[in-house]
Each structure stands twice: as structure tokens, then as C-alpha cells.
Design a protein around this motif. Structure first.
Motif, short mmCIF file in Angstrom:
data_model
loop_
_atom_site.label_atom_id
_atom_site.label_comp_id
_atom_site.label_asym_id
_atom_site.label_seq_id
_atom_site.Cartn_x
_atom_site.Cartn_y
_atom_site.Cartn_z
N ALA A 122 0.83 -1.21 0.00
CA ALA A 122 0.00 0.00 0.00
C ALA A 122 0.87 1.26 0.00
O ALA A 122 0.54 2.25 -0.68
CB ALA A 122 -0.95 -0.01 1.19
N CYS A 123 1.97 1.25 0.74
CA CYS A 123 2.87 2.41 0.76
C CYS A 123 3.52 2.63 -0.60
O CYS A 123 3.68 3.78 -1.03
CB CYS A 123 3.94 2.24 1.84
SG CYS A 123 3.32 2.49 3.51
N LYS A 124 3.89 1.56 -1.27
CA LYS A 124 4.47 1.68 -2.62
C LYS A 124 3.46 2.31 -3.57
O LYS A 124 3.80 3.17 -4.39
CB LYS A 124 4.91 0.32 -3.15
CG LYS A 124 6.20 -0.17 -2.57
CD LYS A 124 6.58 -1.52 -3.14
CE LYS A 124 7.75 -2.09 -2.38
NZ LYS A 124 8.01 -3.50 -2.71
N GLU A 125 2.20 1.87 -3.47
CA GLU A 125 1.14 2.45 -4.31
C GLU A 125 0.98 3.93 -4.00
O GLU A 125 0.79 4.74 -4.90
CB GLU A 125 -0.18 1.71 -4.09
CG GLU A 125 -0.19 0.30 -4.62
CD GLU A 125 -1.42 -0.50 -4.19
OE1 GLU A 125 -2.33 0.05 -3.51
OE2 GLU A 125 -1.48 -1.70 -4.52
N ALA A 126 1.07 4.29 -2.73
CA ALA A 126 0.89 5.69 -2.32
C ALA A 126 2.01 6.58 -2.84
O ALA A 126 1.77 7.74 -3.18
CB ALA A 126 0.79 5.79 -0.80
N ILE A 137 -2.62 8.79 4.10
CA ILE A 137 -2.89 7.70 5.05
C ILE A 137 -4.22 7.03 4.73
O ILE A 137 -4.33 5.80 4.75
CB ILE A 137 -2.84 8.22 6.51
CG1 ILE A 137 -1.43 8.72 6.85
CG2 ILE A 137 -3.30 7.14 7.49
CD1 ILE A 137 -0.32 7.68 6.68
N VAL A 138 -5.23 7.81 4.40
CA VAL A 138 -6.53 7.23 4.02
C VAL A 138 -6.36 6.38 2.75
O VAL A 138 -6.93 5.29 2.65
CB VAL A 138 -7.60 8.32 3.85
CG1 VAL A 138 -8.83 7.78 3.12
CG2 VAL A 138 -7.99 8.89 5.21
N PHE A 139 -5.56 6.84 1.80
CA PHE A 139 -5.29 6.05 0.59
C PHE A 139 -4.65 4.71 0.96
O PHE A 139 -5.06 3.65 0.45
CB PHE A 139 -4.37 6.83 -0.35
CG PHE A 139 -3.99 6.07 -1.59
CD1 PHE A 139 -4.77 6.14 -2.73
CD2 PHE A 139 -2.84 5.28 -1.60
CE1 PHE A 139 -4.42 5.42 -3.87
CE2 PHE A 139 -2.49 4.56 -2.73
CZ PHE A 139 -3.28 4.62 -3.88
N ILE A 140 -3.66 4.74 1.84
CA ILE A 140 -2.97 3.51 2.25
C ILE A 140 -3.94 2.57 2.96
O ILE A 140 -3.98 1.37 2.64
CB ILE A 140 -1.76 3.86 3.15
CG1 ILE A 140 -0.67 4.52 2.32
CG2 ILE A 140 -1.22 2.60 3.86
CD1 ILE A 140 0.46 5.15 3.12
N ILE A 141 -4.72 3.09 3.89
CA ILE A 141 -5.68 2.26 4.62
C ILE A 141 -6.72 1.69 3.67
O ILE A 141 -7.08 0.51 3.75
CB ILE A 141 -6.35 3.07 5.76
CG1 ILE A 141 -5.31 3.54 6.80
CG2 ILE A 141 -7.48 2.28 6.40
CD1 ILE A 141 -4.54 2.43 7.48
N ASP A 142 -7.20 2.50 2.73
CA ASP A 142 -8.18 2.03 1.76
C ASP A 142 -7.60 0.90 0.90
O ASP A 142 -8.28 -0.09 0.62
CB ASP A 142 -8.66 3.19 0.88
CG ASP A 142 -9.88 2.82 0.06
OD1 ASP A 142 -10.92 2.49 0.67
OD2 ASP A 142 -9.80 2.84 -1.18
N SER A 143 -6.35 1.03 0.49
CA SER A 143 -5.69 -0.02 -0.29
C SER A 143 -5.63 -1.33 0.50
O SER A 143 -5.88 -2.41 -0.05
CB SER A 143 -4.27 0.39 -0.68
OG SER A 143 -4.29 1.49 -1.54
N ILE A 144 -5.29 -1.22 1.77
CA ILE A 144 -5.21 -2.42 2.62
C ILE A 144 -6.59 -3.05 2.79
O ILE A 144 -6.74 -4.27 2.67
CB ILE A 144 -4.58 -2.07 3.99
CG1 ILE A 144 -3.09 -1.74 3.79
CG2 ILE A 144 -4.75 -3.22 4.98
CD1 ILE A 144 -2.43 -1.13 5.00
#
Length: 196
Positions: free
Chosen positions: A73-77, A89-96
Motif C-alpha cells: 500500500a505504501c508503494k502504491e501511495a 494515510i486514508v489512501f494507504i488504509i483504503d488499499s489495505i
């Protein structure tokens, strides 16, 4: 890396992969060490060269699996452009969360233990990674963007624990709401924690 080290690493990887398969197929309590080594094609004594018992193996696997979710998720962000930390952070959490929805075996295994990938000491020996994890990303951006958080690591820990404890129930039991209806409420709370 020499042949002996390569062989040891391969056995460790085989034990981890086999255990994960069995834990997600049969469940942790119904899986025995004998099941693991038999499927892995290894001697029972080999298991004890790497792990004290089945519980230590489970801890390592939980930490490794949750770390991999955060890492992906961090790589995607980092491939996106965010002006605000809360958006990232919301993007990372949403990916997870989306990964957990489409991979129920991981959700079933991790259950409510998502933070182990961030805070487990067992992971340090397991990973050779030098990539920037979510902890470093979060703390660095808090400093860079001069966000007035007194304890950034504690804030991140609270966010991950909140996500971990609520998302499993929302996905599996649709309680208090189905996950897609729950997400906006969760993300609003995350933003409030970051922006105090």
C-alpha cells in the motif's frame, strides 16, 4: 550468500508458506507441527531450528503478512501525488482494506492483528527490506509538513489499531455497517486523529 545460507533461507521460507496455507485452510488450532513439516517435506526437528513452537511461528507469520500489506500500500501511495498527510494515510488504509476484501484468506488469518507488521520485533530478523515503511513515512511527513502532532508514532498506532479492530468485523459480519458504508466514517475519524 553461500549454499548453506541459501538452503537455510529456503527451508524457512518453505515453513512459512506451508504454515500460512495450512493455517488459512484448516485454522491455527487444527494445524499441528506434524501437518506443517509433512506438507513441507521437512523433518520435524527442522521446524525447531527456526521456531520455538507453533505460537512463535504464528506471530512471525502475522507480522510478516501485515507488513507485506502495508509495504504494498505504501508503494502504491508513493506513485500518487498527495498534498495532505491525511489523504495519503486514508489512501494507504483504503488499499489495505480493499486487499483484505478480495483476499479473505489473509483477512481470516490476520483477523484483528494488523499492527503486528509495524510493531513486531520478530520481523526485524525476517526482513532485509530497506524500503520506507508507513511508520517512517508518517513521522517524516509530520515533521516536513509541520503538522502539530505531539506523538506521531502513537497517533499512527491508534489509527492502525482502530482500523484493525473495526474493519475485520465490518467485512466479516457487516457490523456495525457493511464495509463500504463503514469506510467514510472510519476515514473521517482517521482525518480527525491526524489533524486534531
Amino acid at each position: 550468500m553461500g549454499k548453506v545460507e541459501t538452503n537455510k533461507k529456503q527451508k524457512n521460507t518453505t515453513l512459512l508458506q506451508t504454515s500460512f496455507e495450512l493455517f488459512t485452510e484448516k485454522g491455527f488450532t487444527k494445524t499441528t507441527i506434524s501437518d506443517i513439516v509433512n506438507r513441507a517435506g521437512l523433518a520435524k526437528g527442522t521446524f525447531y531450528l527456526y521456531f520455538k513452537d507453533k505460537y512463535e511461528l504464528q506471530d512471525v507469520l502475522l507480522a510478516k503478512t501485515s507488513h507485506e500489506l502495508f509495504s504494498k500500500a505504501c508503494k502504491e501511495a508513493t506513485q500518487q501525488q498527495f498534498d495532505r498527510l491525511d489523504d495519503k494515510i486514508v489512501f494507504i488504509i483504503d488499499s489495505i482494506i480493499n486487499e483484505l476484501i478480495v483476499r479473505p484468506n489473509i483477512l481470516k488469518f490476520i483477523q484483528k492483528n494488523l499492527s503486528l507488521g509495524l510493531y513486531s520485533e520478530k520481523l526485524t530478523d525476517l526482513l532485509d527490506s530497506e524500503e520506507l515503511g508507513i511508520k517512517e513515512l508518517f513521522v517524516n511527513e509530520v515533521k516536513e509538513k509541520d503538522i502539530p502532532l505531539e506523538y506521531p508514532e502513537m497517533t499512527l498506532f491508534m489509527i492502525i489499531e482502530l482500523v484493525s479492530s473495526t474493519v475485520f468485523t465490518s467485512i466479516v459480519e457487516s457490523h456495525p455497517l457493511p464495509i463500504e458504508e463503514f469506510k467514510p466514517h472510519l476515514y473521517k475519524t482517521i482525518r480527525l486523529l491526524i489533524n486534531e
